[in-house]
Write a protein that holds these residues in place. Sequence first.
Motif, short mmCIF file in Angstrom:
data_model
loop_
_atom_site.label_atom_id
_atom_site.label_comp_id
_atom_site.label_asym_id
_atom_site.label_seq_id
_atom_site.Cartn_x
_atom_site.Cartn_y
_atom_site.Cartn_z
N ASP A 2 0.85 -1.19 0.00
CA ASP A 2 0.00 0.00 0.00
C ASP A 2 0.89 1.25 0.00
O ASP A 2 1.64 1.48 0.95
CB ASP A 2 -0.90 -0.01 1.24
CG ASP A 2 -1.89 1.15 1.24
OD1 ASP A 2 -1.83 1.98 0.32
OD2 ASP A 2 -2.70 1.22 2.17
N PHE A 3 0.80 2.04 -1.07
CA PHE A 3 1.62 3.24 -1.19
C PHE A 3 0.83 4.51 -0.90
O PHE A 3 1.20 5.60 -1.34
CB PHE A 3 2.22 3.33 -2.60
CG PHE A 3 3.36 2.37 -2.83
CD1 PHE A 3 4.63 2.68 -2.40
CD2 PHE A 3 3.14 1.15 -3.44
CE1 PHE A 3 5.68 1.80 -2.60
CE2 PHE A 3 4.17 0.27 -3.64
CZ PHE A 3 5.46 0.58 -3.22
N SER A 4 -0.27 4.41 -0.16
CA SER A 4 -1.10 5.58 0.08
C SER A 4 -0.34 6.67 0.82
O SER A 4 -0.49 7.87 0.54
CB SER A 4 -2.37 5.19 0.86
OG SER A 4 -2.01 4.55 2.08
N THR A 92 8.97 -0.79 -3.86
CA THR A 92 9.39 0.51 -3.34
C THR A 92 10.44 1.15 -4.25
O THR A 92 10.40 2.35 -4.52
CB THR A 92 9.94 0.36 -1.92
OG1 THR A 92 9.00 -0.35 -1.12
CG2 THR A 92 10.20 1.72 -1.30
N GLY A 93 11.38 0.34 -4.73
CA GLY A 93 12.39 0.86 -5.65
C GLY A 93 11.78 1.38 -6.93
O GLY A 93 12.18 2.44 -7.43
N ASP A 94 10.80 0.64 -7.48
CA ASP A 94 10.13 1.08 -8.71
C ASP A 94 9.37 2.38 -8.47
O ASP A 94 9.39 3.30 -9.31
CB ASP A 94 9.18 -0.01 -9.20
CG ASP A 94 9.91 -1.23 -9.74
OD1 ASP A 94 11.13 -1.13 -9.97
OD2 ASP A 94 9.27 -2.28 -9.92
N TRP A 95 8.65 2.48 -7.32
CA TRP A 95 7.89 3.70 -7.03
C TRP A 95 8.83 4.90 -6.93
O TRP A 95 8.54 5.98 -7.45
CB TRP A 95 7.11 3.52 -5.72
CG TRP A 95 6.12 4.63 -5.47
CD1 TRP A 95 4.81 4.67 -5.82
CD2 TRP A 95 6.40 5.87 -4.80
NE1 TRP A 95 4.24 5.85 -5.43
CE2 TRP A 95 5.20 6.61 -4.80
CE3 TRP A 95 7.52 6.43 -4.21
CZ2 TRP A 95 5.09 7.88 -4.22
CZ3 TRP A 95 7.43 7.69 -3.64
CH2 TRP A 95 6.23 8.40 -3.64
N CYS A 96 9.95 4.73 -6.26
CA CYS A 96 10.91 5.83 -6.12
C CYS A 96 11.47 6.25 -7.48
O CYS A 96 11.60 7.44 -7.77
CB CYS A 96 12.04 5.42 -5.18
SG CYS A 96 11.55 5.34 -3.44
N LEU A 103 16.02 5.54 -3.53
CA LEU A 103 15.74 4.71 -2.36
C LEU A 103 17.06 4.23 -1.78
O LEU A 103 17.92 3.69 -2.49
CB LEU A 103 14.87 3.52 -2.74
CG LEU A 103 14.57 2.52 -1.61
CD1 LEU A 103 13.76 3.19 -0.50
CD2 LEU A 103 13.84 1.30 -2.15
N THR A 104 17.23 4.41 -0.47
CA THR A 104 18.42 3.91 0.19
C THR A 104 18.05 3.41 1.58
O THR A 104 16.98 3.71 2.10
CB THR A 104 19.53 4.98 0.28
OG1 THR A 104 20.72 4.38 0.77
CG2 THR A 104 19.11 6.13 1.21
N GLY A 105 18.94 2.66 2.17
CA GLY A 105 18.72 2.09 3.49
C GLY A 105 19.54 0.81 3.62
O GLY A 105 20.27 0.44 2.70
N HIS A 106 19.44 0.16 4.75
CA HIS A 106 20.22 -1.06 4.91
C HIS A 106 19.43 -2.10 5.68
O HIS A 106 18.45 -1.79 6.38
CB HIS A 106 21.55 -0.78 5.60
CG HIS A 106 21.45 -0.55 7.08
ND1 HIS A 106 21.57 -1.55 8.00
CD2 HIS A 106 21.22 0.58 7.79
CE1 HIS A 106 21.44 -1.06 9.22
NE2 HIS A 106 21.22 0.24 9.12
#
Length: 918
Positions: A2-4, A92-96, A103-106
């Motif tokens: 859900d990307f709301s 999430t990567g595609d949305w960004c 998108l970054t993080g670990h």
Amino acid sequence: MDFSTHEEYAARYGKHFGGKIPGIFFDEIYMAARGLAWTEKLPETFRERHHYDLLENLPWLLQEGSSREDKVREDYFETAAHMYETAFFKQTGDWCREHHLMLTGHTEEYLSMHSWRQGDYFRTMRHLQIPEADCHDYRYRLPRKISFHEPKYSVSVARAYGRERAMSEAMGGAGWGCSLQEYRRGVHTMGAMGINFFVLHGMYYECDHQGSQADWPASFFYQNPYWKYFRHFADEIRRICYMNSLGNPVVQIGLYYPIRDIQRHTIGIESDWTARHIEEGYNQALYSLVENQMDADVIDEDTILAAPVREGYLESGGRKIQVLLFPQEAVLTAELKTWLNRYQISGGKVLFYGEELPSCKLPEKIAGLIGRDVEILKGDSSEIYVNHRKIENCDSYFISNSEDVEKTLQLRLNAMGRVSRMDSATGKIWPVSARCVDGKVQVEIMLAADEACYLLVEPLKGEEPVETWGKRLGYGQEAKPIRICNTRWEMGRCGRHLSLWKASWITRRPHWQDSMDQADLYFQKEVFLESDVSGGRICVAAVQQFTLYVNGHLAGEGGMKPVTLELGDFFHQGENLIAVHVHNPNPYPDSNICSVEKLPADRMISLLLEGELYLKDMRENPVCIQSNSEWIVSNQYEESWENLSRRLQARRHDPARQLWAERDGVWLYAWERGNVPLQPWGDLPLYGERLSWPRRVAYQITLPVGTAEIAAPCVKGGYRCRLDGVEVSFAEEKALRVRPIDRVRMLELDVEAESPEDGLQQPLQVLLKPVPISYREWASLGLPWFSGQALYRNRFWWKPDVFREEGQELRYILQWGQRESCAEVWIDHQLAAVTPWASYRADITEFLQEGENEITIIVSNSAAPARRHMLVDEGMALGWNRYWNEDNIDRESEDLVSGLMGPVRIYRQQRDFRLDAP
């Protein structure tokens, strides 16, 4: 997914996406609960991917069993990784990407936890625009040290999947006591791993309540007194990130990511012994390579299978991987086995580390296969880390000294051309003197404690091609330190130092003396060959007679005149043994011949051997064999000593520290008398050939700090000069004036030698002038060979202190850091103190004048630095002479440290002169 929430952000702030809002960050997204990941769709997805029922095999996720049960666990974790990847990371990567965000993080960096916490590190993290890794151990461990596998994960994913940046959550939790210098050390180390994006945790608005005080300090913000200087640190980080983003990485080694094997050996969420053993070996392999200046990236199976195979390497993300490393426990898929077979046929190398090839042996093994990209020839190599990138036609080497110790290093880089040094802290660039030998450039640099720099190697421009430097040093040998004149009454000549030979004359040295009184010596050298031999030759000479065996078979005989033997048929793939019996029918009766001026060439028992073997699958790179200190030798015959079946143990005798002589019959590592043209034998033909003339010869001369004038060199033969890489000339044989500076400079002479008598004939003369310097030993000032005196001057203001109690007197004590030296102290041209020994302090009260005072400290060292460089040619071959002029000096290395080491300071001392009444 859900990307709301994301869409609401996009509606409100979308116009700032990709600008003021460059991206989205997440922290530690993984299965944190201690249980197996499960959803209602998992069994169905499992069947679709692996074509059998998971529910019927559930017990095997929690119990150990056979290889069949191992496969169930592998398939389960692979399915969980696929679902996790598609449910979160990919979406999430595609949305960004669609919204111009990064998108970054670990997630999780410890290999043994990858299976149950995220399934597969590479398959999840490949969807990030900026892959990131945490940095735990530098914050928590003391002494602070980067765990290499953490930055290497994000760097490896970024390179494999074409990402420009690789991030590290670098410093949160280091604590308030961590200094900027320690932070800098960590940044340098991660820069050498390839990191080019740093998250410095953090900058706090305030630290006055419990929550902020517990949030992973320290703060780099105004709460820290060094905030005023933080800009300098930030500028260096920015520079490292920029340089590490240019061009392509030069990485020749790929370390296989053994996630399948970890998955097979994860019982529930616990790693069994095999998984822990694989992780330990995997980390040890990476550490062994990085600690030996051999860069390696982690590479997963998907990347391998997708990579095109070229001639001898796989190509991925701008890298050309020539060697792939696998744990010996690895279970490889049929598809991967087929690919590896094709890779090896093309010339690529595949190694399995473990019991048969321990991780600590990997650097040596790989160097024998593909050579070294960076090699430290001299200096302390511990905690020196490197990162090599190719930026168009320039080679950029990031060199980090990640230790709180100043180091002087002589490096050999796999590049050719002019060398410049860029200070990573300031961005300043200046030329560095270098020489090219056998297609590689050699350079000497000094790195202060925790300092890093970039060495930039660019092809030479204009008429002179870069290859000519190799020809100048020519003759197939590396440049070496020399004394221009053997004695004061002899002229220098290049023929004293040149030969086609790379091998050394070797013998046995059981004590200070060598074994010149022995009639027989027995030498051995084991040689491992990767494949069968198509041909080879060995050139041998001995004093006076030799018998050569290869793998137990008589291969040749000869004497003092070098003999070339064609021996290719005697060698085979695998282990081989070269054994040489040297016999001298007329040995010298006394091993101590220190009073003899002319050495007897026919009485000093020794061996000289050099050869080359051509392997069937790599004829262009012959295996070189040379007599050197890696051979072993005994002075007593043992049955079957010439056979490989007889494994002999040898010890390395250290004459500098062992006062006793080794017993007869003990196998020792050979002692090198010296390189050809060592006296009394001089130059000898190699394979029937000698050096040809004319030839070009290069001299490299270190000019001390403060050099202001360089006398015209006394050279026989035409020559050209370069000063710090820039061509200069000595008009009408006059001195060349230069600006004195606080660092050493390098003068290179390129001589057209018509014969061995040509070359530099006298030591170069220079005029030094005073320059401001920091406290340093003389060796770092370009004077490692100097014995004598040096004057240090400074001025200071002094005003008598009137605040003292009645009956007390103030005295002013000068103290200066010193070591193993004598010193005089002068105040305003008056001798205030002489200190031939410790302590280095003096009462200077009587010499002080109100106002400006001049202080002069004259430092004298011992004769050791000069004597260490003064052994004449005739004595180099004798163990007794070498002991007194080298070993005996080296065992007390503090005698070679000279200079005013500081700090110099004046402090007040109260002296009570009151007398108590009786």
